[in-house]
Scaffold this active site. Structure first.
Site, mmCIF file in Angstrom:
data_model
loop_
_atom_site.group_PDB
_atom_site.id
_atom_site.type_symbol
_atom_site.label_atom_id
_atom_site.label_comp_id
_atom_site.label_asym_id
_atom_site.label_seq_id
_atom_site.Cartn_x
_atom_site.Cartn_y
_atom_site.Cartn_z
ATOM 1 N N ASP A 132 20.484 50.634 3.693
ATOM 2 C CA ASP A 132 19.732 51.722 2.795
ATOM 3 C C ASP A 132 19.800 51.397 1.326
ATOM 4 O O ASP A 132 20.883 50.833 1.071
ATOM 5 C CB ASP A 132 20.209 53.315 3.149
ATOM 6 N N MET A 133 18.695 51.680 0.616
ATOM 7 C CA MET A 133 18.848 51.578 -0.832
ATOM 8 C C MET A 133 20.224 51.983 -1.648
ATOM 9 O O MET A 133 20.648 51.178 -2.407
ATOM 10 C CB MET A 133 17.636 52.001 -1.378
#
Length: 237
Positions: A77-78
């Protein structure tokens, strides 16, 4: 906090004008291990793994500017930092992708969650299905009727304080690889990860400047040598 369209346009334009030296230096900075077949890197928090629909700045895009042969295998995930492995040729990509399908790689994450959770050294498992919920994009939720199960192993490492609040440091080992699995499983047990911009609220969100989730360890078989290899990244929180 999401970027506005104007901010995204400005960021994309800035990225396009960066010189080749920037991408070479970035690649060197994040590299943990590299050989002719694989490239293990330490992704910073706040950077996409691959380009988004509008934001065209990502770990993969930057590595491609340093070495166009790099090939994606998996993602983080970012908001998550830590270890990712890329392939440098099609054969290595196929080999390691199959390892992930067969659930051979072993991954360990460290996280800090809000509140005091269980006793020091406690271990266990969380086995509840996780799915995307389109009405609360980009959130995922636990859905006991969902057909794809999600399994996380955990160990309580320490009870700590963060800005005067009680938090728990945990080791998380995802057996399955559902999107947002670790984050949603912590919400499910009543201890959201601190600094999580998607799931945390109020004090749990504000006491940390970033999501406290880090891909700390990765172990898999080298695609050519066949030997097990291990990498570790220091947890930055």
């Amino acid at each position: 906090m999401p970027f506005t369209d104007k901010e995204i346009d400005a960021l994309n334009a800035e990225e396009k004008t960066r010189p080749p030296e920037f991408f070479k230096a970035f690649a060197q900075q994040v590299t943990v291990y590299e050989d002719d077949d694989i490239w293990v890197v330490d992704k910073p928090a706040g950077l996409l793994s691959v380009n988004g629909k509008t934001l065209k700045i990502s770990l993969l895009a930057r590595l491609e500017r340093a070495n166009p042969a790099v090939k994606l295998i998996h993602r983080l995930d970012m908001d998550t930092s830590g270890l990712l492995i890329f392939a440098k040729n099609p054969a290595a990509q196929t080999n390691i992708s199959k390892q992930f399908i067969d659930r051979l790689p072993q991954k360990s994450y460290q996280a800090r969650v809000f509140g005091q959770w269980e006793s020091l050294g406690a271990t266990g498992k969380i086995s509840v299905p996780v799915r995307y919920e389109p009405t609360t994009k980009p959130r995922h939720i636990v859905d006991h009727e969902w057909s794809k199960h999600a399994l996380t192993l955990y160990e309580v490492l320490a009870h700590e304080e963060c800005n005067g609040q009680s938090v728990t440091r945990v080791l998380l080992k995802p057996v399955t690889g559902r999107s947002h699995q670790l984050r949603v499983h912590m919400v499910h047990v009543g201890h959201v990860m601190i600094g999580d911009p998607i799931y945390a609220e109020d004090i749990a969100l504000d006491i940390a400047p970033r999501l406290n989730l880090h891909a700390q360890q990765l172990r898999l078989k080298h695609p050519t040598l066949g030997a097990w290899m291990d990498w570790e990244s220091p947890t930055p929180f």
